[in-house]
Enzyme design. Structure first.
Site, PDB file in Angstrom:
ATOM      1  CG  ASN A  67      33.324  54.559  48.011  1.00  0.00           C
ATOM      2  OD1 ASN A  67      33.511  53.381  47.759  1.00  0.00           O
ATOM      3  ND2 ASN A  67      34.230  55.334  48.562  1.00  0.00           N
ATOM      4  CG  HIS A 107      31.602  49.946  51.472  1.00  0.00           C
ATOM      5  ND1 HIS A 107      32.588  49.757  52.394  1.00  0.00           N
ATOM      6  CD2 HIS A 107      31.538  51.269  51.247  1.00  0.00           C
ATOM      7  CE1 HIS A 107      33.069  50.938  52.744  1.00  0.00           C
ATOM      8  NE2 HIS A 107      32.455  51.871  52.054  1.00  0.00           N
ATOM      9  CG  HIS A 114      40.250  54.051  48.473  1.00  0.00           C
ATOM     10  ND1 HIS A 114      40.150  54.326  49.814  1.00  0.00           N
ATOM     11  CD2 HIS A 114      41.584  54.147  48.185  1.00  0.00           C
ATOM     12  CE1 HIS A 114      41.346  54.577  50.311  1.00  0.00           C
ATOM     13  NE2 HIS A 114      42.231  54.457  49.352  1.00  0.00           N
ATOM     14  NE  ARG A 158      41.209  51.373  52.494  1.00  0.00           N
ATOM     15  CZ  ARG A 158      41.793  52.080  53.470  1.00  0.00           C
ATOM     16  NH1 ARG A 158      43.049  51.884  53.776  1.00  0.00           N
ATOM     17  NH2 ARG A 158      41.112  52.969  54.152  1.00  0.00           N
ATOM     18  NE  ARG A 200      41.810  47.612  54.003  1.00  0.00           N
ATOM     19  CZ  ARG A 200      41.892  48.445  55.034  1.00  0.00           C
ATOM     20  NH1 ARG A 200      40.792  48.933  55.568  1.00  0.00           N
ATOM     21  NH2 ARG A 200      43.049  48.780  55.549  1.00  0.00           N
ATOM     22  CD  GLU A 218      38.314  57.379  48.539  1.00  0.00           C
ATOM     23  OE1 GLU A 218      37.129  57.185  48.213  1.00  0.00           O
ATOM     24  OE2 GLU A 218      38.774  57.136  49.660  1.00  0.00           O
ATOM     25  CB  THR A 234      39.488  57.205  54.472  1.00  0.00           C
ATOM     26  OG1 THR A 234      39.599  56.260  53.414  1.00  0.00           O
ATOM     27  CG2 THR A 234      40.561  58.258  54.324  1.00  0.00           C
ATOM     28  CD  GLU A 277      34.902  63.416  49.030  1.00  0.00           C
ATOM     29  OE1 GLU A 277      35.079  63.334  47.802  1.00  0.00           O
ATOM     30  OE2 GLU A 277      34.529  62.459  49.733  1.00  0.00           O
ATOM     31  CG  HIS A 324      34.111  59.015  55.888  1.00  0.00           C
ATOM     32  ND1 HIS A 324      33.747  58.347  57.018  1.00  0.00           N
ATOM     33  CD2 HIS A 324      35.090  58.282  55.313  1.00  0.00           C
ATOM     34  CE1 HIS A 324      34.492  57.267  57.130  1.00  0.00           C
ATOM     35  NE2 HIS A 324      35.311  57.192  56.108  1.00  0.00           N
TER      36      HIS A 324
HETATM   37  N1  PXP Z   1      34.780  60.044  50.244  1.00  0.00           N
HETATM   38  C1  PXP Z   1      35.977  59.538  50.580  1.00  0.00           C
HETATM   39  C2  PXP Z   1      37.190  60.309  50.191  1.00  0.00           C
HETATM   40  C3  PXP Z   1      36.091  58.326  51.290  1.00  0.00           C
HETATM   41  O1  PXP Z   1      37.298  57.842  51.649  1.00  0.00           O
HETATM   42  C4  PXP Z   1      34.923  57.608  51.600  1.00  0.00           C
HETATM   43  C5  PXP Z   1      35.014  56.300  52.331  1.00  0.00           C
HETATM   44  O2  PXP Z   1      35.556  55.328  51.567  1.00  0.00           O
HETATM   45  C6  PXP Z   1      33.699  58.158  51.204  1.00  0.00           C
HETATM   46  C7  PXP Z   1      33.649  59.389  50.546  1.00  0.00           C
HETATM   47  C8  PXP Z   1      32.405  57.458  51.466  1.00  0.00           C
HETATM   48  O3  PXP Z   1      32.223  57.263  52.829  1.00  0.00           O
HETATM   49  P1  PXP Z   1      31.096  56.272  53.306  1.00  0.00           P
HETATM   50  O4  PXP Z   1      31.445  54.922  52.762  1.00  0.00           O
HETATM   51  O5  PXP Z   1      31.178  56.337  54.787  1.00  0.00           O
HETATM   52  O6  PXP Z   1      29.805  56.784  52.769  1.00  0.00           O
END
Ligand code: PXP
Length: 253
Positions: free
Chosen positions: A10, A13, A46, A48, A52, A76, A107, A157, A200
C-alpha cells in the site's frame, strides 16, 4: 504445498509524506515501480474522499506502472457514487471497498456489509459485471462473511488491526482471541468460495501468525513497510517481509 501468498504494497503513506510538504517527493509512483521490481505482487492505493494522500493523477499513473509490470492494482475506495464511477473508468484488477470517515487517521474498522447490503451489493454487482474483482474489507465476523457471500463478493480482506495492536500491546488473551476469530472467519469464507486477503497493522512480528493461516491468499501491507524503508530501503524491507511470509508458509506446509 500451499499456494504462495501474494504480497501487496500500500503506497498511500509515501503520498502522505509527499503531501506534508506539498511538493513532488517522495513519489508514490516511483515507490510502486521500485516495489514491483523488488518482488511485491501488486500495489494498493486508496483514493480517499478528502484526497489526503493519494490524489487522482497518482491513481492513473500507478495503474500505468502496474500495467507495465503486468501486476494487479488494488484500488481501495469508499462505496460512494463518485468512487464507483472512478473505478469503472479506471478498470483496476480489484476494487477494495472500505468504510471511510473523515475524522479517522486510517481505516479504523471493517465495512458494515450486513447494515447496507443493498448499497454494497449494487457496487459488487457493477464490478462483477465489469470484470473488476470486488474485495470487501471486513472484520473477522461470521455475519459479515455471510453477507459478503450473499452479495456474491469474490474476495474479502479481513481487518487485522485489532490482532496486530494486541500483539504490540502484549495483550496475550486479546491476541489469542483475535487470532482464533480470524482463523475461523478465513475458514468460513474459504468454504463459501470467497478468496481471502488480510491487512492492516501487519509488521515483521505479526506477519508469520497471519501467513500461517491456511487459505489466506494475499496480504496488503503499507504503513510498516514504508516506515521500514526509511531505515533500510524499500527493496530490503520488501525482501525481508517476503521471506517471513514464505517461511511462515513453509512452517505449516
Ligand atoms: N488493507 C486495507 C483495506 C487498508 O485500508 C489498509 C490501510 O490503509 C491496509 C490494507 C494496510 O494497512 P497498513 O498501512 O496498516 O499496513
Amino acid at each position: 504445498m500451499r499456494e504462495r501468498i501474494r504480497l501487496g504494497l500500500n503506497v498511500d503513506h509515501v503520498a502522505t509524506v509527499r503531501n506534508a510538504r506539498g511538493g513532488h517527493a517522495p513519489d508514490p509512483i516511483r515507490a510502486s515501480r521500485l516495489a514491483l521490481q523488488a518482488g511485491v505482487d501488486g500495489i494498493t492505493a486508496h483514493l480517499r474522499e478528502d484526497r489526503r494522500h493519494i490524489i487522482d493523477k497518482d491513481v492513473w499513473a500507478i495503474k500505468e506502472v502496474c500495467d507495465t509490470h503486468r501486476a494487479p492494482l488494488n484500488f481501495e475506495m469508499a462505496v460512494t457514487d463518485e468512487m464507483v464511477a472512478m473505478a469503472l473508468k479506471l478498470k483496476p484488477h480489484a476494487a477494495c471497498l472500505v468504510p471511510e470517515r473523515r475524522q479517522e487517521r486510517t481505516t479504523e474498522g471493517g465495512l458494515d456489509v450486513t447494515g447496507q447490503i443493498n448499497h454494497v451489493g449494487e457496487a459488487v454487482r457493477l464490478f462483477n459485471k465489469a470484470g473488476i474483482r470486488a474485495s470487501l474489507f471486513i472484520a473477522a465476523d461470521p455475519l459479515q462473511v455471510a453477507a459478503a457471500a450473499q452479495i456474491e463478493a469474490p474476495v474479502v480482506e479481513f481487518h487485522t488491526g485489532a490482532l496486530c495492536d494486541a500483539y504490540r500491546e502484549q495483550e496475550r488473551a486479546v491476541f489469542d482471541r483475535e487470532l482464533k476469530r480470524l482463523a475461523a472467519a478465513v475458514t468460513q469464507a474459504h468454504e463459501l468460495g470467497i478468496e481471502v486477503h488480510a491487512g492492516h497493522g501487519i509488521d515483521y512480528d505479526t506477519v508469520p501468525f497471519i501467513a500461517n493461516i491456511p487459505h489466506v491468499r494475499e496480504l496488503n501491507i503499507g504503513h510498516f513497510l514504508i516506515g521500514e524503508a526509511i531505515f533500510i530501503g524499500l527493496e530490503a524491507a520488501v525482501t525481508r517481509m517476503r521471506l517471513l511470509i514464505d517461511n511462515a508458509e513453509r512452517s505449516v506446509a
